[in-house]
Motif scaffolding. Sequence first.
Motif, PDB file in Angstrom:
ATOM      1  N   UNK B 353       0.844  -1.197   0.000  1.00  0.00           N
ATOM      2  CA  UNK B 353       0.000   0.000   0.000  1.00  0.00           C
ATOM      3  C   UNK B 353       0.876   1.242   0.000  1.00  0.00           C
ATOM      4  N   UNK B 355       0.678   4.945   1.101  1.00  0.00           N
ATOM      5  CA  UNK B 355      -0.172   5.721   1.990  1.00  0.00           C
ATOM      6  C   UNK B 355      -0.040   7.212   1.669  1.00  0.00           C
ATOM      7  N   UNK B 370      -4.225   6.186   8.564  1.00  0.00           N
ATOM      8  CA  UNK B 370      -4.400   5.233   7.474  1.00  0.00           C
ATOM      9  C   UNK B 370      -3.273   4.193   7.477  1.00  0.00           C
ATOM     10  N   UNK B 373      -3.858   1.844  10.326  1.00  0.00           N
ATOM     11  CA  UNK B 373      -4.979   0.954  10.042  1.00  0.00           C
ATOM     12  C   UNK B 373      -4.530  -0.189   9.110  1.00  0.00           C
ATOM     13  N   UNK B 374      -3.814   0.187   8.069  1.00  0.00           N
ATOM     14  CA  UNK B 374      -3.348  -0.817   7.101  1.00  0.00           C
ATOM     15  C   UNK B 374      -2.366  -1.784   7.765  1.00  0.00           C
ATOM     16  N   UNK B 377      -4.147  -4.119  10.080  1.00  0.00           N
ATOM     17  CA  UNK B 377      -4.883  -5.145   9.351  1.00  0.00           C
ATOM     18  C   UNK B 377      -3.968  -6.253   8.872  1.00  0.00           C
ATOM     19  N   UNK B 378      -2.812  -5.853   8.379  1.00  0.00           N
ATOM     20  CA  UNK B 378      -1.844  -6.850   7.906  1.00  0.00           C
ATOM     21  C   UNK B 378      -1.419  -7.769   9.043  1.00  0.00           C
ATOM     22  N   UNK B 381      -4.236 -10.082  10.110  1.00  0.00           N
ATOM     23  CA  UNK B 381      -4.407 -11.175   9.156  1.00  0.00           C
ATOM     24  C   UNK B 381      -3.309 -12.221   9.323  1.00  0.00           C
TER      25      UNK B 381
END
Lengths: 207, 394
Positions: B353, B355, B370, B373-374, B377-378, B381
């Motif tokens: 990503x 950003x 942002x 957040x990314x 999430x990574x 996961x």
Amino acid sequence: MMTESQRKSIRVDLQIIADMVDAGSRVLDVGCGDGTLLDYLVNFKQVDGRGIELSSEGVNACVSAGLSVIQGDADTDLSTYPDAAFDYVILSQTLQAMMAPRTVVENLVRIGRHAIVSFPNFGHWRVRGYLGLHGRMPKSKTLPYEWYETPNIHLCTIKDFIEMCDRLGVTIERSLSLNAHGRLRRINSGPLTANLFGVQAVFMLRR
Amino acid sequence: MDNRHTIPLGRWDTRTLPGYRVALGREQPLRLDCGVELSDFTMAYQTYGTLNAEKSNAILVCHALTGDQFVAEPHPVTGKAGWWNLMVGPGKPIDTERYFVICSNILGGCMGTIGPKETNPATDKPWGLGLPVITIGDMVRAQRMLIDHLGIEQLFAVVGGSLGGMQVLEWAASYPERLFAAAPIATAVHHSAQNIAFHEVGRQAIMADLDWCAGDYLNQGKWPHRGLAVARMAAHVTYLSESSLQAKFGRRLQDRERITYGFDADFQVESYLRHQGSTFVERFDANSYLYITRAMDYFDIEQTHGGTLADAFRGTRVRFCVISFTSDWLYPTAESKRLVNALNAAAANVSFAEIHSDGGHDAFLLDVPEFHRVFNGFLEGAAQHRGLPRRAAS
């Protein structure tokens, strides 16, 4: 992350694609948007799923949801993937927005053992009628944009697509059309009818 | 430049810093890329959180050029907040209630790990330029010795920005089976000519300071604070974006109505940079700056893998998350993209990503929701795939 109920009600065309994918396979979703299909496949079909998406909003949503997605452009970045890296490479409702759809399709069948491509059918009778009757660029539920701002720069009909596959020597393994009422039919059981009444088409291809 | 540093600087005692120190290399020496062997050296590190019984929740954070092991606590020398306080801590993306976070001071650093400021046992004097030249490969080999020492078979993740990101790449390429996930952030697979050029300006500034004494300043009771400050000032500009500098300072004047027709800090941006320089020299060693910038310039993971970047990652099972920032012109997105293309070619599992941020290269250290957040999430996961327990509901 999506809730279970959201996952269970993905768009019907996405559901058709999902049903074509074997559980546990390796999948690349090209133009994966916010990751709806990829998330479904990862969670319900236990696939090893990856995605490419152009918009940063889409990518960030996907990665934030734990999906393996890269920001990239299918027109330029598919060439970096090795041959047969995936069992399925999916291009859903994205072909018409590609700069070079032919090269993209060639890459899809190179990278994947199977490629699944879905697109809006420009041969649908309403589209034909719209242009014939109004003399203006057709708009519909699947093609909602004005001509001057549409991302859909390479629209085609089912017949056009089949012809391109022939020319590229790409094998059509399966082909389905979806009419306005969401009813499915096999395209090869009546290509002319499909091209007239199919709102969308889903093809499974291989090299 | 202010001359208030008449008392000797750089006298912080690394033996009394918080955290841990471990002697490595006694059983098996560390063979450096330059050929020298280190058979007994100290590594200083800090940890946060608790290692679980399976030893499966460890995250190694790799620090950048001027960072150190004090990731998420007040800095013991300056008292300022930890450099990655926004990322590491309870409830943060690198949640210390969930993960065991390790950060070691890099080889060549100046916060307790063997470096030019530390004492050479052979001479009982500071190493100075007698220290062999260190590479990023050396740094990572030493970190692996630390991870062995901690009894951790596989790190859950190795993460870091800038030089930290280079270490992440080195880890993934050299010890793919020793980490489950890798997050190289705001980094590159090698330095461009421009990157090397900026570093050379910094090194020359240090070496031009007469108090540098050909690297022997600690033995001579000197501290090349002027040169080091200039190096920091020049580098600091490269960490920011033009637009953020413009927005922050513009052409505004510093505590004055009009220009003074002199060379005082008339402009706010000058005052800001001087402050950056003068505070930096209170906590960083000039020779360390030379060693570490050199290591970064030498780093070239493509060349060390036969000129094909994808070969560095062939067959890897590591889950990657590459992140770049729109306004980072030091390690621009194109560099990250090159890495991503190579990882794709190696059929690696990779997320990438870019950003949006105005923060320049430093964006990875800033409050960029942002990005967090990314990244979160990574990690989430990856944790699921690794079978780590879910985050406790708050």
